[in-house]
Design a protein around this motif. Sequence first.
Motif, PDB file in Angstrom:
ATOM      1  N   SER A  16       0.826  -1.218   0.000  1.00  0.00           N
ATOM      2  CA  SER A  16       0.000   0.000   0.000  1.00  0.00           C
ATOM      3  C   SER A  16       0.858   1.266   0.000  1.00  0.00           C
ATOM      4  N   PRO A  17       0.611   2.193  -0.935  1.00  0.00           N
ATOM      5  CA  PRO A  17       1.374   3.444  -0.943  1.00  0.00           C
ATOM      6  C   PRO A  17       1.130   4.275   0.316  1.00  0.00           C
ATOM      7  N   PHE A  18      -0.040   4.141   0.904  1.00  0.00           N
ATOM      8  CA  PHE A  18      -0.394   4.932   2.089  1.00  0.00           C
ATOM      9  C   PHE A  18       0.347   4.412   3.320  1.00  0.00           C
ATOM     10  N   SER A  19       0.519   3.091   3.367  1.00  0.00           N
ATOM     11  CA  SER A  19       1.262   2.488   4.464  1.00  0.00           C
ATOM     12  C   SER A  19       2.753   2.783   4.309  1.00  0.00           C
ATOM     13  N   ARG A  20       3.285   2.659   3.092  1.00  0.00           N
ATOM     14  CA  ARG A  20       4.713   2.878   2.829  1.00  0.00           C
ATOM     15  C   ARG A  20       5.127   4.315   3.133  1.00  0.00           C
ATOM     16  N   ARG A  21       4.228   5.278   2.888  1.00  0.00           N
ATOM     17  CA  ARG A  21       4.632   6.660   3.139  1.00  0.00           C
ATOM     18  C   ARG A  21       4.859   6.903   4.634  1.00  0.00           C
ATOM     19  N   VAL A  22       4.100   6.180   5.484  1.00  0.00           N
ATOM     20  CA  VAL A  22       4.316   6.306   6.934  1.00  0.00           C
ATOM     21  C   VAL A  22       5.670   5.704   7.289  1.00  0.00           C
ATOM     22  N   GLU A  23       6.011   4.580   6.659  1.00  0.00           N
ATOM     23  CA  GLU A  23       7.317   3.946   6.909  1.00  0.00           C
ATOM     24  C   GLU A  23       8.448   4.882   6.492  1.00  0.00           C
ATOM     25  N   ILE A 157       7.072  12.620  -0.212  1.00  0.00           N
ATOM     26  CA  ILE A 157       6.693  11.373   0.467  1.00  0.00           C
ATOM     27  C   ILE A 157       5.304  10.939   0.008  1.00  0.00           C
ATOM     28  N   VAL A 158       4.374  11.869  -0.044  1.00  0.00           N
ATOM     29  CA  VAL A 158       3.007  11.559  -0.479  1.00  0.00           C
ATOM     30  C   VAL A 158       3.009  11.163  -1.955  1.00  0.00           C
ATOM     31  N   ALA A 159       3.793  11.871  -2.762  1.00  0.00           N
ATOM     32  CA  ALA A 159       3.797  11.620  -4.208  1.00  0.00           C
ATOM     33  C   ALA A 159       4.575  10.378  -4.618  1.00  0.00           C
ATOM     34  N   THR A 160       5.165   9.651  -3.669  1.00  0.00           N
ATOM     35  CA  THR A 160       5.781   8.353  -4.028  1.00  0.00           C
ATOM     36  C   THR A 160       4.695   7.465  -4.634  1.00  0.00           C
ATOM     37  N   LEU A 161       3.464   7.787  -4.364  1.00  0.00           N
ATOM     38  CA  LEU A 161       2.317   7.095  -4.955  1.00  0.00           C
ATOM     39  C   LEU A 161       2.396   7.175  -6.488  1.00  0.00           C
ATOM     40  N   VAL A 162       2.815   8.331  -6.982  1.00  0.00           N
ATOM     41  CA  VAL A 162       2.956   8.526  -8.432  1.00  0.00           C
ATOM     42  C   VAL A 162       4.190   7.779  -8.938  1.00  0.00           C
ATOM     43  N   ALA A 163       5.316   7.973  -8.228  1.00  0.00           N
ATOM     44  CA  ALA A 163       6.597   7.426  -8.684  1.00  0.00           C
ATOM     45  C   ALA A 163       6.632   5.907  -8.666  1.00  0.00           C
ATOM     46  N   MET A 167       3.370   4.791 -11.763  1.00  0.00           N
ATOM     47  CA  MET A 167       4.312   4.515 -12.850  1.00  0.00           C
ATOM     48  C   MET A 167       4.626   3.023 -12.962  1.00  0.00           C
ATOM     49  N   ARG A 168       4.566   2.271 -11.883  1.00  0.00           N
ATOM     50  CA  ARG A 168       4.776   0.828 -11.977  1.00  0.00           C
ATOM     51  C   ARG A 168       3.573   0.145 -12.602  1.00  0.00           C
ATOM     52  N   THR A 169       2.396   0.688 -12.358  1.00  0.00           N
ATOM     53  CA  THR A 169       1.175   0.090 -12.910  1.00  0.00           C
ATOM     54  C   THR A 169       1.186   0.161 -14.434  1.00  0.00           C
ATOM     55  N   GLU A 170       1.923   1.128 -14.982  1.00  0.00           N
ATOM     56  CA  GLU A 170       2.035   1.256 -16.444  1.00  0.00           C
ATOM     57  C   GLU A 170       2.464  -0.061 -17.072  1.00  0.00           C
ATOM     58  N   GLU A 171       3.428  -0.705 -16.436  1.00  0.00           N
ATOM     59  CA  GLU A 171       3.954  -1.972 -16.978  1.00  0.00           C
ATOM     60  C   GLU A 171       2.902  -3.041 -17.033  1.00  0.00           C
ATOM     61  N   GLU A 185      10.466  16.199 -16.266  1.00  0.00           N
ATOM     62  CA  GLU A 185      10.749  16.610 -14.879  1.00  0.00           C
ATOM     63  C   GLU A 185      10.352  15.511 -13.911  1.00  0.00           C
ATOM     64  N   ILE A 186       9.216  14.892 -14.129  1.00  0.00           N
ATOM     65  CA  ILE A 186       8.758  13.821 -13.236  1.00  0.00           C
ATOM     66  C   ILE A 186       9.747  12.655 -13.287  1.00  0.00           C
ATOM     67  N   HIS A 187      10.203  12.318 -14.478  1.00  0.00           N
ATOM     68  CA  HIS A 187      11.181  11.221 -14.603  1.00  0.00           C
ATOM     69  C   HIS A 187      12.484  11.552 -13.906  1.00  0.00           C
ATOM     70  N   ARG A 188      12.904  12.816 -14.000  1.00  0.00           N
ATOM     71  CA  ARG A 188      14.124  13.266 -13.313  1.00  0.00           C
ATOM     72  C   ARG A 188      13.932  13.180 -11.805  1.00  0.00           C
ATOM     73  N   TRP A 189      12.749  13.553 -11.353  1.00  0.00           N
ATOM     74  CA  TRP A 189      12.445  13.522  -9.922  1.00  0.00           C
ATOM     75  C   TRP A 189      12.453  12.073  -9.401  1.00  0.00           C
ATOM     76  N   VAL A 190      11.917  11.140 -10.180  1.00  0.00           N
ATOM     77  CA  VAL A 190      11.916   9.734  -9.755  1.00  0.00           C
ATOM     78  C   VAL A 190      13.363   9.245  -9.581  1.00  0.00           C
ATOM     79  N   LYS A 191      14.248   9.647 -10.508  1.00  0.00           N
ATOM     80  CA  LYS A 191      15.673   9.251 -10.398  1.00  0.00           C
ATOM     81  C   LYS A 191      16.264   9.835  -9.113  1.00  0.00           C
ATOM     82  N   ASN A 192      15.909  11.095  -8.812  1.00  0.00           N
ATOM     83  CA  ASN A 192      16.396  11.732  -7.579  1.00  0.00           C
ATOM     84  C   ASN A 192      15.913  10.974  -6.352  1.00  0.00           C
ATOM     85  N   LEU A 193      14.654  10.547  -6.392  1.00  0.00           N
ATOM     86  CA  LEU A 193      14.097   9.802  -5.256  1.00  0.00           C
ATOM     87  C   LEU A 193      14.881   8.513  -5.047  1.00  0.00           C
TER      88      LEU A 193
END
Lengths: 225, 264
Positions: A16-23, A157-163, A167-171, A185-193
């Motif tokens: 769950s993205p909501f659980s992972r963000r708390v972690e 942290i909240v937007a890791t849901l997007v990253a 983005m994984r669901t795309e596959e 920019e979003i792709h660059r940000w994911v690399k930074n994360l």
Amino acid sequence: MAERSEEVKLLGMWASPFSRRVEIALTLKGLPYEFSEQDIANKSPLLLQSNPVHKMIPVLLHNGKPISESLVILEYIDDTWQHNQILPQDPYDKAIARFWARFVDEQIYVTAMKVVGKVGEERDAAVEATRDLLKLMEKELVGKDFLGGESLGFVDIVATLVAFWLMRTEEVVGVKVVPVEMFPEIHRWVKNLLDVDVIKKCIPPEGEHLNYIRARMDSLKLKSV
Amino acid sequence: MVDEVILLDYWPSMFGVRTRIALEEKNIKFDYIEQDLCNKSALLLEMNPVHKKIPVLIHNGKPVCESLIQVEYIDETWPRENPILPSDPYQRAQARFWGSFIDKMLPGLGKLMWGVKGEEQEAGKKEFVEMLKMLESELGDRTYFGGETFGYVDIALIGFYGWFDAFEKYGNFSIEAECPKIIAWAKRCVKRDSVAKSLPDSEKVTELVPELKKKKRVQYKESLLFIHGCIWNCESVLFCSTCEPTHGSVCFTFTCISLSPAGL
């Protein structure tokens, strides 16, 4: 550091993205915690007792006292353990961060769910709508390493849901919702994360995660690739 | 430096009321600018380009959007007078939880007020009453949700009180019969100056409803075309309400029947 012993327990779910963000938040603060994997199909008495209103994860139990809703939990963590602040200090910057966090959860997430849940024309419409929302996030990232600015913050942290979920669901869905040509920019940000230790440590492992998403879609009788 | 505080709002808005109350509680002088939501002003579009909705709080030229975010901003910017959120982190978390819960009442209310008569309206009413009962249980025998002090959760919910008469009329039920403690609480809140000054006139709100119903059909058609390019895609469509963005779910759901050319 608190003098009394702190008991921190997280009722969560590994995918769950909501659980992972708390972690992510707990790990950023260097707080030891006990993770209790919850079976959503068969909710534990502890979960039902800790979140009787929504009966959902994540729930943080701090010295036995429950806090529910991931955004509420993140703010609680930041209010209680004030080192390594997640939210900005300035009230205006805080308001902007809260705005974007809600945007991710209430707009991007809700619309993106339809990419998975719908087929054909309806799915195409959902992809269009999600991209329109992501264009706003794309704009926010121009000239910044993270949504929080120079370093990882609340909105990241909240937007890791997007990253790491959208983005994984795309596959699995076989649709490039966030193509790099449209969203550099979003792709660059994911690399930074992915360069941040805490993120690497706290996101679900990719292979297992993709298998999980495929299995979920199969069980919901949705087409997966 | 003198603070310049402007509120872009729409008089019956349940959300704008929250921000008005918070400003009044803190005795902050502000300029109220009534917005025409059918003809959005350049200022509104500039200050809330993402959602294009009210309320928008503009403090020294900088906009803050979304009512509960505005209430927290007001509390943090002017912390001394009448604190709105508790200082204890756990109690703050509880307050934010219930604030978020109150916003989740919107989909049910949308079905009740703007949904198709019959099943959809009844479902909306049931949802709303169930949630209001949970809030009543949370309130218990306390004076306010904050205990003895009027605070965040009270502010989050009291805005809806201006619409209670309309809910009752269109839903054909009595809120007092279902949740007497909530009505008693509301009456206590209304005795506060900040609330009395900020709540819209219930009668005027109820009179406005037929006009809003007509407008919503027109707005709905336009927003549908904008979002999906297909007027027949009516299931689970995000509807642009006049006030706040949707909160994790659709605000107002129309079935195919209300979308047919005859209906529009």
